[in-house]
Design an enzyme around this catalytic site. Structure first.
Site, PDB file in Angstrom:
ATOM      1  N   PRO A   2      38.599  49.573  19.270  1.00 59.65           N
ATOM      2  CG  PRO A   2      37.448  49.902  17.284  1.00 59.65           C
ATOM      3  CD  PRO A   2      37.274  49.889  18.748  1.00 59.65           C
ATOM      4  CD  GLU A   3      44.393  50.870  21.934  1.00 57.93           C
ATOM      5  OE1 GLU A   3      45.442  51.523  21.874  1.00 57.93           O
ATOM      6  OE2 GLU A   3      44.216  49.944  22.739  1.00 57.93           O
ATOM      7  NE  ARG A 111      30.640  47.248  26.836  1.00 59.86           N
ATOM      8  CZ  ARG A 111      31.685  47.606  27.579  1.00 59.86           C
ATOM      9  NH1 ARG A 111      32.889  47.158  27.267  1.00 59.86           N
ATOM     10  NH2 ARG A 111      31.532  48.402  28.595  1.00 59.86           N
ATOM     11  NE  ARG A 152      50.829  67.328  41.339  1.00 58.07           N
ATOM     12  CZ  ARG A 152      50.529  68.627  41.379  1.00 58.07           C
ATOM     13  NH1 ARG A 152      51.450  69.514  41.101  1.00 58.07           N
ATOM     14  NH2 ARG A 152      49.331  69.037  41.712  1.00 58.07           N
TER      15      ARG A 152
END
Length: 271
Positions: A2-3, A111, A152
């Site tokens: 989930p974000e 998991r 970068r």
DNA sequence: CATGACACCTGCTCGC
DNA sequence: TGCGAGCAGGTGTCAT
């Protein structure tokens, strides 16, 4: 998994049932979800406390207790949370809070990568300070995003770095970069002002729409009421490698070149 | 300090 | 059908 939009959805779903509930008992089924404490000590600290607030920070669900301690649930890849009054034990339950007549809050995690933390006010201050700005708060401006885009490293990595920006994971990073027509491998510091403004609009826009859609279910994610989200039907690039770009019709690409994570993009219009 | 590799876990899908 | 390889929405640690 989930974000931000998924955890926000879970928080909204759980809020009515959890707010004001008293923690009558704590059952830790998988002790590895705790860090630097024992199940007994964790249970002792929580038992008898009342849940004052149900909230979210970044991708983490936060319960504020009536003693000002906070219980943090990091769902990581497959974690989910739901309230049930069923007696039957979920085989993937890693932790349960007994809320008396308000039922049981179940932390399910196939998991078992997820963790649960109890933080004092000082611990919480240090915790939240390490996380970047909340993209759905008013204070998150293009200028704030610009500050996250130093260095970068690839811009996709930068916006997924939780210390730079909170809540964006792989799905919404892919979506936002497509919406903004920015190549995910571009250097973060190399974006122009206009590109940063476009990326800002895209991040905020896609997260808002995903919250409205109650999140994206690819596989495991469920809302706080146990349903799949709906936003998977509105993804423009994630999971669509090889299919035509919705904007220009060219074939979408899939690579794992950035941080070994699936990056879906249009080589034609994201350049 | 930035970066990359790797570890943590299980389950599902795909190719042979 | 069986089996191994590869992959998955995240994050913390360690070596360089």
């Amino acid at each position: 998994m989930p974000e931000l939009p998924e955890v926000e959805t879970i928080a909204r779903d759980l809020r009515p049932g959890l707010t004001g509930a008293r923690i009558a008992g704590v059952r830790v089924h998988r002790s590895h979800i705790l860090r630097q404490t024992t199940p007994a000590a964790f249970a002792r600290a929580l038992r008898g406390r009342r849940i004052a607030l149900v909230t979210r920070r970044a991708k983490h669900l936060v319960l504020v207790l009536d003693d000002d301690a906070r219980v943090i649930f990091q769902l990581r890849m497959t974690g989910s949370l739901y309230v049930t009054d069923a007696r039957r034990r979920d085989p993937y339950s890693v932790l349960e809070l007994d809320l008396g007549d308000r039922g049981h809050l179940v932390f399910r995690d196939v998991r078992r990568l997820g963790i649960v933390l109890r933080l004092t006010p000082a611990g919480w201050a240090a915790y939240t300070e390490r996380l970047g700005p909340e993209p759905l708060e008013r204070a998150f401006t293009a200028a704030k995003l610009a500050r996250a885009l130093s260095g970068r490293l690839a811009v996709k990595k930068a916006i997924m770095d939780q210390r730079r920006l909170a809540g964006v994971g792989n799905i919404y990073a892919n979506e936002a970069l497509w919406l903004a027509c920015i190549d995910p491998s571009r250097s973060a510091a190399g974006l122009g002002e206009g590109e940063i403004a476009a990326l800002h609009r895209s991040i905020v826009g896609v997260l808002r729409r995903a919250v409205r859609g109650r999140g994206t279910t690819i596989r495991d994610y469920r809302t706080g009421t146990g349903q799949p989200g709906t936003f998977q039907g509105r993804l423009a690039v994630y999971g669509r490698g090889g299919e035509p770009c919705l904007r220009c019709g060219h074939r979408l690409a899939l690579t794992h070149a950035i941080d070994q994570r699936a990056t879906h993009f249009c080589p034609w219009c994201q350049s």
